[in-house]
Design a protein around this motif. Structure first.
Motif, PDB file in Angstrom:
ATOM      1  N   THR A  14       0.835  -1.215   0.000  1.00 29.99           N
ATOM      2  CA  THR A  14       0.000   0.000   0.000  1.00 29.99           C
ATOM      3  C   THR A  14       0.861   1.254   0.000  1.00 29.99           C
ATOM      4  OG1 THR A  14      -1.743  -1.156   1.229  1.00 29.99           O
ATOM      5  CG2 THR A  14      -1.819   1.255   1.200  1.00 29.99           C
ATOM      6  N   LEU A  15       1.884   1.253   0.864  1.00 31.24           N
ATOM      7  CA  LEU A  15       2.785   2.402   0.953  1.00 31.24           C
ATOM      8  C   LEU A  15       3.542   2.622  -0.349  1.00 31.24           C
ATOM      9  CD1 LEU A  15       4.285   2.024   4.545  1.00 31.24           C
ATOM     10  CD2 LEU A  15       2.692   3.770   3.751  1.00 31.24           C
ATOM     11  N   MET A  16       4.025   1.537  -0.929  1.00 31.82           N
ATOM     12  CA  MET A  16       4.787   1.650  -2.178  1.00 31.82           C
ATOM     13  C   MET A  16       3.923   2.237  -3.302  1.00 31.82           C
ATOM     14  SD  MET A  16       7.037  -1.878  -2.129  1.00 31.82           S
ATOM     15  CE  MET A  16       7.711  -1.592  -3.763  1.00 31.82           C
ATOM     16  N   LEU A  39       6.225  11.484   6.656  1.00 29.16           N
ATOM     17  CA  LEU A  39       6.473  11.011   8.016  1.00 29.16           C
ATOM     18  C   LEU A  39       5.189  10.486   8.660  1.00 29.16           C
ATOM     19  CD1 LEU A  39       8.882  13.787   9.407  1.00 29.16           C
ATOM     20  CD2 LEU A  39       9.482  11.491   8.647  1.00 29.16           C
ATOM     21  N   ILE A  40       4.084  11.203   8.445  1.00 32.53           N
ATOM     22  CA  ILE A  40       2.808  10.785   9.038  1.00 32.53           C
ATOM     23  C   ILE A  40       2.362   9.437   8.462  1.00 32.53           C
ATOM     24  CG2 ILE A  40       0.337  11.325   9.189  1.00 32.53           C
ATOM     25  CD1 ILE A  40       1.107  14.283   9.272  1.00 32.53           C
ATOM     26  N   ALA A  45       1.478   3.638   9.290  1.00 27.95           N
ATOM     27  CA  ALA A  45       1.681   2.250   8.864  1.00 27.95           C
ATOM     28  C   ALA A  45       2.266   1.404   9.984  1.00 27.95           C
ATOM     29  CB  ALA A  45       2.600   2.219   7.647  1.00 27.95           C
ATOM     30  N   CYS A  46       3.060   2.027  10.855  1.00 25.03           N
ATOM     31  CA  CYS A  46       3.719   1.270  11.926  1.00 25.03           C
ATOM     32  C   CYS A  46       2.740   0.765  12.985  1.00 25.03           C
ATOM     33  CB  CYS A  46       4.784   2.142  12.597  1.00 25.03           C
ATOM     34  SG  CYS A  46       6.243   2.417  11.585  1.00 25.03           S
ATOM     35  N   CYS A  65      -6.403   8.523   3.515  1.00 19.75           N
ATOM     36  CA  CYS A  65      -6.908   9.870   3.817  1.00 19.75           C
ATOM     37  C   CYS A  65      -5.771  10.900   3.769  1.00 19.75           C
ATOM     38  CB  CYS A  65      -7.560   9.891   5.199  1.00 19.75           C
ATOM     39  SG  CYS A  65      -9.182   9.100   5.259  1.00 19.75           S
ATOM     40  N   VAL A  66      -4.620  10.548   4.335  1.00 24.71           N
ATOM     41  CA  VAL A  66      -3.477  11.456   4.307  1.00 24.71           C
ATOM     42  C   VAL A  66      -2.992  11.643   2.875  1.00 24.71           C
ATOM     43  CG1 VAL A  66      -1.093  11.792   5.073  1.00 24.71           C
ATOM     44  CG2 VAL A  66      -2.778  10.877   6.660  1.00 24.71           C
ATOM     45  N   PHE A  67      -3.004  10.561   2.114  1.00 26.45           N
ATOM     46  CA  PHE A  67      -2.609  10.648   0.705  1.00 26.45           C
ATOM     47  C   PHE A  67      -3.541  11.587  -0.070  1.00 26.45           C
ATOM     48  CE2 PHE A  67      -3.605   9.051  -3.590  1.00 26.45           C
ATOM     49  CZ  PHE A  67      -2.408   9.364  -4.221  1.00 26.45           C
TER      50      PHE A  67
END
Length: 228
Positions: A14-16, A39-40, A45-46, A65-67
């Protein structure tokens, strides 16, 4: 163990995907808001990655949402120069035709030492090596070489006075004293308090910048045998 592996794999994928959609900028080329959002996202994700009691969808939804917020800011930034300045700020000219602009450095929470470090990274070792130096909104330094400069220094200039204060460590390296520096400044019809920048290289070449005046290049008599 298998559950943790699968959850981690899903979050990484998802992050990638999201980071790819955010663009190809390197960390050093990011605008401040982009760096904060990165950073958020990493922090979000952590949490589900480390705690299996938190539903995985919570983390994914928060990250998306942040994206989406990032995408909205990008659209707003591209809508006009005024909005862009509000979101990302504007470039700062820290060296101009008059020399080092200490006021502009302060506005960016920077000191003369920070400028020296940035110039060295860009391949310049004296302030008059450049005609202009600009801190971009992403924090990188852009410099225009001074084509009118003929002589090349054979040693690295040392910062002796910065914003009216003597750098005693460097003063020791040139084997001089505060009194000698103050006498030298007095000969320039200036005072220590009004001296914004004073550097001296191994040849005794001085870059002298008085407050609200154009910089000048002059000479300082070094003690015989002084070297660094």
């Amino acid at each position: 163990m298998a559950v943790n592996f699968v959850r981690t794999l899903i979050l990484i994928i998802t992050l990638m995907v999201l980071m790819r959609l955010m663009g190809k900028r390197e960390i050093g080329e990011m605008q401040p808001y982009e760096f904060v959002i990165t950073l958020i996202i990493a922090d979000l994700a952590c949490i589900p990655m480390a705690d299996v009691s938190i539903p995985l969808t919570y983390g994914i939804v928060a990250i998306i949402c942040v994206f989406l917020l990032h995408q909205i800011l990008v659209i707003l930034e591209q809508s006009g120069s005024i909005v862009r300045r509000i979101i990302s700020g504007k470039p700062s000219v820290v060296i101009n035709q008059n020399g080092v602009d200490v006021v502009e450095l302060r506005r960016n929470n920077l000191g003369v030492d920070d400028l020296i470090e940035s110039l060295r990274t860009a391949g310049y070792f004296t302030f008059d090596d450049v005609s202009y130096a600009i801190y971009e909104t992403n924090g990188s330094l852009s410099a225009m070489p001074n084509t009118n400069k003929n002589n090349v220094s054979n040693s690295i200039p040392l910062l002796i006075v910065s914003e009216g204060k003597i750098e005693y460590h460097n003063l020791k390296l040139i084997d001089s004293t505060k009194e000698k520096i103050e006498r030298f400044i007095k000969k320039q019809n200036c005072t220590l308090k009004k001296t914004e920048v004073l550097t001296i290289d191994g040849d005794g070449r001085v870059y002298f910048k008085e407050k609200n005046k154009k910089y000048k290049i002059t000479k300082f008599e070094l003690k015989e045998g002084a070297s660094w």
